[in-house]
Design an enzyme around this catalytic site. Structure first.
Site, PDB file in Angstrom:
ATOM      1  N   SER A 161      -0.403   5.876  -5.101  1.00 17.24           N
ATOM      2  CA  SER A 161       0.560   6.897  -4.733  1.00 17.24           C
ATOM      3  C   SER A 161       1.402   7.305  -5.940  1.00 17.24           C
ATOM      4  O   SER A 161       0.857   7.751  -6.943  1.00 17.24           O
ATOM      5  CB  SER A 161       1.397   6.400  -3.557  1.00 17.24           C
ATOM      6  OG  SER A 161       1.954   7.471  -2.836  1.00 17.24           O
ATOM      7  N   ASP A 216      -6.250  11.168   4.099  1.00 15.94           N
ATOM      8  CA  ASP A 216      -4.883  10.959   3.609  1.00 15.94           C
ATOM      9  C   ASP A 216      -4.101  12.258   3.797  1.00 15.94           C
ATOM     10  O   ASP A 216      -4.345  13.252   3.115  1.00 15.94           O
ATOM     11  CB  ASP A 216      -4.919  10.566   2.132  1.00 15.94           C
ATOM     12  CG  ASP A 216      -3.574  10.108   1.606  1.00 15.94           C
ATOM     13  OD1 ASP A 216      -2.545  10.422   2.230  1.00 15.94           O
ATOM     14  OD2 ASP A 216      -3.549   9.433   0.548  1.00 15.94           O
ATOM     15  N   HIS A 232      -3.566   6.948   3.916  1.00 12.87           N
ATOM     16  CA  HIS A 232      -2.919   6.563   2.655  1.00 12.87           C
ATOM     17  C   HIS A 232      -2.939   5.036   2.525  1.00 12.87           C
ATOM     18  O   HIS A 232      -1.920   4.363   2.745  1.00 12.87           O
ATOM     19  CB  HIS A 232      -1.487   7.111   2.671  1.00 12.87           C
ATOM     20  CG  HIS A 232      -0.827   7.202   1.341  1.00 12.87           C
ATOM     21  ND1 HIS A 232      -1.293   7.987   0.318  1.00 12.87           N
ATOM     22  CD2 HIS A 232       0.304   6.609   0.866  1.00 12.87           C
ATOM     23  CE1 HIS A 232      -0.490   7.885  -0.717  1.00 12.87           C
ATOM     24  NE2 HIS A 232       0.492   7.045  -0.411  1.00 12.87           N
TER      25      HIS A 232
END
Length: 649
Positions: free
Chosen positions: A198, A304, A335
């Site tokens: 991320s 995601d 995610h």
């Protein structure tokens, strides 16, 4: 013991004999004597744990002093004692003190001397015994670092780049945050790999895009490639917040006291109109892909909806154009880190990747298939290259059917129009569930049942010509697989995984830093339709994706929507669908008005990456007819709606 032959020094016969004996006992050797795998021969318990503060050369907080970022280091003691230098694995993160890393939200902890005790995640536990140093960097403005968080901008990227420079002898560091005693990185050869999920992976992308020397590889997991595309989709706001909220979320107390000007700039230069500004140019790494010298091992969940696969797709394509060495894993999850959806294979593959890229071991990973793609939960397929050779952008065209809003999808140009009214209370799964039923909120088009499997691999574009009734309008286009399947439940809280109570261990532990983590398993759900790619846009950006303008009601506008990258097989017996609608609930914000839009089907089409191209599509749809609409038919079940929450990269 992993030994780089170029560092071997022959001094005396006794020293040489001892070196050969140790190598023979501790290093796996290939047929010609070249090491192929680093082994856990160094003590993790005795590893050196230290902290330094690297001078970034910036004064982001405006206090008149150059900012220093905190760098926590765990490295094996034995190589230093033997005069041997080690490579570095680095994770630069804003989350080490505020929010935690990994599925268990681990934070850094420290001893009374200020040295790290618990380093989040398994990287240090696993790789330090194998001859790597692990470096955890607090981004500027977070935890123990000076400066301000600017959310992917100059401060974020240059504070991490400065650490790579220090590891390679080009920057200064100090033993304390404010002191003058210098710290040198004489224990490393400067060879560095960056990794992170991320925001952390985003920093790896951004640092690689500077072309910094010494950065040999990056492993971006669910990472952003352009921050504009995190907050907007062609002018349509994706979340009801901007980068200022995210900065405030991770700021240290010291940064909150000093960084009001930076916070205000994040507000002023990121208007919710969705217009492109210089702030977004600074945070666009795709434009600098030509500077990337590091290899890239990317990982992304195809579902995601936090960091959508548009980020992966545009980054991958730009890297390919510049000849960057690449590898990719694409999962069915949302995610989620690969450590939590394919743990054993991930640790093994990452180990071999770092051994190859940072230690130079010829272990064959560079000759293996480029892509691993999850076809069904825990069932993976490989592709020699990605997208596969023979993939061609194939133009599919919608056409009217026998009922309003229920049309067909094929190779021939359609005629006529379809009309829908934006309903912000409905989502893509609502539309897909009723694709065979006339509704006022969408226009749906589908093939007949396929006679052969049809694989889509890459990024799609949907061109729409629409006439609005209001000065503002948002559009959504989605591709959907219509047919029964069991998939990872990416819309559930775990985004495709369930966390268990049992633990497995990956590396060595100490009393303060366990290498044992909770196991997971796939969380699945049975569905009758699966959205496989989606894209959004503000129709007001029809002329310029970076600048929206008011629309003239009654005038036709043509716009092309970029859909997220995918790799999906629509199996024989299923149908491929295209849906065009307005606001996608909880994924984009609604426009100021509630428009009704009329589509000109002769000027509406989808460019879809079909493996085998138009010939493959024609073969898969040959002899089939679109299913006749059934008024009152039961909805097709899909995943539940996404939760309307602040998403955090």
């Amino acid at each position: 013991m992993p030994i780089r032959m170029r560092f071997t020094t022959w001094r005396t016969l006794a020293t040489a004999a001892l070196t050969l004996l140790v190598a023979a006992l501790l290093t796996p050797v290939a047929a010609h004597g070249s090491p192929r795998e680093s082994r856990p021969v160094y003590s993790y318990a005795d590893a050196i744990r230290e902290a330094v503060w690297v001078d970034t050369g910036l004064d982001g907080d405006g206090d008149g002093k150059r900012d220093r970022v905190a760098v926590d280091i765990v490295r094996p003691r034995e190589p230093t004692a033997r005069g041997r230098k080690v490579p570095v694995i680095m994770d630069a993160s804003p989350y080490y003190s505020c929010c935690g890393r990994g599925n268990e939200s681990q934070l850094k902890t420290y001893d009374t001397a200020g040295n790290v005790v618990q380093m989040p995640l398994f990287y240090d536990n696993y790789f330090v015994p194998r001859g790597y140093a692990f470096v955890g960097v607090d981004l500027a403005g977070t935890n123990r670092s000076d400066g301000c968080v600017d959310v992917g901008g100059r401060s974020d990227i240059l504070s991490a780049k400065a650490v790579v420079d220090w590891l390679n002898g080009r920057a200064k560091a100090y033993t304390t945050r404010t002191g003058t005693t210098r710290a040198k990185a004489g224990w490393t050869d400067g060879t560095t790999g960056m990794i992170g999920k991320s925001w952390d992976g985003t920093i790896a992308n951004g640092v690689a895009a500077t072309g910094v020397k010494g950065l040999k590889t990056i492993v971006p997991i669910a990472a952003i490639s352009s921050w504009y595309d995190y907050y907007f989709a062609q002018g349509a706001p994706l979340y009801d917040s901007g980068p200022d909220w995210l900065s405030g979320y991770v700021d240290s107390p010291d940064a909150r006291a000093k960084c009001a000007a930076v916070q205000q700039k994040l507000v002023d230069d990121a208007p919710r109109t969705g217009d492109w500004t210089s702030l977004w140019t600074e945070r666009d790494y795709v434009k600098d892909a030509g500077k990337v010298k590091a290899s890239v091992f990317a990982v992304h969940g195809l579902q995601d909806l936090n960091v959508r696969t548009k980020h992966f797709g545009q980054w991958w394509d730009a890297l390919a154009k510049n000849g960057v060495e690449r590898k990719v894993w694409l999962s069915q999850t949302g995610h989620v880190d690969p450590f939590d959806f394919r743990r054993a294979a991930w640790v093994d593959t990452l180990h071999r990747w770092f051994d190859h890229e940072l230690l130079g071991y010829d272990n064959g990973i560079d000759r293996e298939p480029m892509a691993d793609v999850e076809r069904h939960p825990d069932q993976w397929a490989t592709s020699k290259v990605w997208p596969p050779r023979g993939t061609r952008a194939t133009t599919l065209r919608p056409a009217t059917g026998t009922l309003p809003g229920v049309g067909t999808l094929g190779l021939r140009k359609g005629t006529g129009t379809e009309t829908f009214t934006d309903d912000p209370g409905l989502s893509e799964t609502d539309w897909a569930a009723l694709i065979d039923t006339p509704t006022s909120a969408k226009a749906g088009f589908a093939t007949g049942p396929l006679t052969r499997d049809l694989r889509l691999s890459g990024s799609s574009k949907v061109t729409v010509t629409a006439t609005p009734t209001t000065p503002t309008a948002h559009l959504t286009a989605v591709l959907v697989d219509l047919g029964p399947d069991t998939i990872r439940d990416y819309a559930a809280s775990g985004e495709g995984i369930t966390t268990l109570t049992d633990r497995t261990c990956w590396g060595e532990s100490t009393a303060g830093d366990s290498a044992c983590f909770k196991e997971t398993r796939a969380k699945t759900t049975a569905v009758e339709q699966t959205v496989l790619s989606r894209g959004w846009a503000d129709l007001g950006t029809y002329a310029d994706p970076g600048k929206g303008v008011p629309l003239t009601p009654g005038r036709a506008y043509t716009i092309t929507l970029d859909l997220a990258a995918t790799d999906h097989v629509v199996p024989a017996g299923h149908r491929l669908g295209l849906i065009v609608a307005g606001t996608d609930k909880d994924l984009i914000d609604p426009p100021a008005d509630t428009p009704t839009l009329t589509l000109d089907l002769a000027r509406t089409s989808a460019r879809v990456p079909v493996v085998g191209g138009a010939d493959a599509f024609a073969a898969a749809t040959a002899g089939t007819r679109a299913a006749a609409p059934t008024p009152g038919a039961a909805p097709l079940d899909g995943v539940r709606d996404q939760r309307n929450t602040h998403r955090i990269p």
